[in-house]
Design an enzyme around this catalytic site. Structure first.
Site, PDB file in Angstrom:
ATOM      1  N   CYS A  31      -3.200   5.331   5.555  1.00 39.59           N
ATOM      2  CA  CYS A  31      -4.661   5.296   5.580  1.00 39.59           C
ATOM      3  C   CYS A  31      -5.214   5.611   6.967  1.00 39.59           C
ATOM      4  O   CYS A  31      -4.462   5.687   7.941  1.00 39.59           O
ATOM      5  CB  CYS A  31      -5.139   3.919   5.137  1.00 39.59           C
ATOM      6  SG  CYS A  31      -4.830   2.658   6.373  1.00 39.59           S
ATOM      7  N   CYS A  51      -2.594  -2.944   8.585  1.00 39.03           N
ATOM      8  CA  CYS A  51      -2.289  -1.635   9.180  1.00 39.03           C
ATOM      9  C   CYS A  51      -1.895  -1.818  10.644  1.00 39.03           C
ATOM     10  O   CYS A  51      -0.985  -1.138  11.135  1.00 39.03           O
ATOM     11  CB  CYS A  51      -3.487  -0.702   9.073  1.00 39.03           C
ATOM     12  SG  CYS A  51      -4.324  -0.726   7.466  1.00 39.03           S
ATOM     13  N   ASP A 106       2.175   2.712   2.585  1.00 40.39           N
ATOM     14  CA  ASP A 106       2.042   3.502   3.802  1.00 40.39           C
ATOM     15  C   ASP A 106       3.304   3.394   4.666  1.00 40.39           C
ATOM     16  O   ASP A 106       3.959   2.352   4.691  1.00 40.39           O
ATOM     17  CB  ASP A 106       0.819   3.036   4.613  1.00 40.39           C
ATOM     18  CG  ASP A 106      -0.476   3.395   3.902  1.00 40.39           C
ATOM     19  OD1 ASP A 106      -0.401   4.081   2.863  1.00 40.39           O
ATOM     20  OD2 ASP A 106      -1.541   3.008   4.382  1.00 40.39           O
ATOM     21  N   CYS A 138       0.822  -1.217   0.000  1.00 39.85           N
ATOM     22  CA  CYS A 138       0.000   0.000   0.000  1.00 39.85           C
ATOM     23  C   CYS A 138       0.851   1.260   0.000  1.00 39.85           C
ATOM     24  O   CYS A 138       0.346   2.344  -0.277  1.00 39.85           O
ATOM     25  CB  CYS A 138      -0.951   0.017   1.189  1.00 39.85           C
ATOM     26  SG  CYS A 138      -0.110   0.113   2.783  1.00 39.85           S
TER      27      CYS A 138
HETATM   28 FE1  FES Z   1      -1.694   0.021   4.235  1.00 40.98          FE
HETATM   29 FE2  FES Z   1      -3.451   0.951   5.932  1.00 40.98          FE
HETATM   30  S1  FES Z   1      -3.804   0.489   3.830  1.00 40.98           S
HETATM   31  S2  FES Z   1      -1.341   0.679   6.280  1.00 40.98           S
END
Ligand code: FES
Length: 140
Positions: A58, A102, A35, A33
């Protein structure tokens, strides 16, 4: 989709920011993702005396960072290292399956910050915690 607690921690996150006198900083990311989560810890006498986070990600990543920092603040290194992504997700009254990674990021961020503290101090964590916590990291 999200519990009230997730929404509450997302809109009003605890322990946000940097810690100028941090003695451990952990940065982790999820390649899928993209992040990124950075955790700052101040450890005194083997206790997490202060903690902050900066998360580029996110809403669930922000909420899990917030909850994870709340769960380990004031705790011993051993207690902080025993935190699991499941404990973080449970404390938020659950996460959607596709957002569980996450909470893994939050667990890994805490552990990376403590590892950085050990590395900077030149401390071997084994005699302190009795095991190599890097092996106990939970998966997604
Ligand atoms: Fe990857 Fe939340 S979508 S940390």
């Amino acid at each position: 989709m999200y519990s009230e607690k997730v929404m509450e921690h997302f809109t009003n996150p605890r322990n946000v920011g940097e810690l100028g006198d941090a003695n451990g900083i952990g940065e982790v990311g999820n390649s899928k993702c993209g992040d990124i989560m950075r955790i700052y810890v101040k450890i005194e006498d083997d206790f997490i005396s202060d903690i902050r986070f900066k998360t580029f990600g996110c809403g669930a990543a922000v909420a899990t960072s917030s909850m994870a920092t709340e769960l380990v603040k004031g705790k011993s290194i051993q207690e902080a290292l025993s935190i699991t992504n499941k404990a973080v997700a449970d404390a938020l009254d659950g996460l959607p399956a596709e957002k569980l990674h996450c909470s893994v990021l939050a667990e890994q961020g805490i552990k990376a910050a403590i590892q950085d503290y050990f590395d900077k101090k030149g401390i071997d964590p084994l005699p302190i915690i009795g095991c190599d916590f890097r092996c106990s990291s939970s998966g997604e």
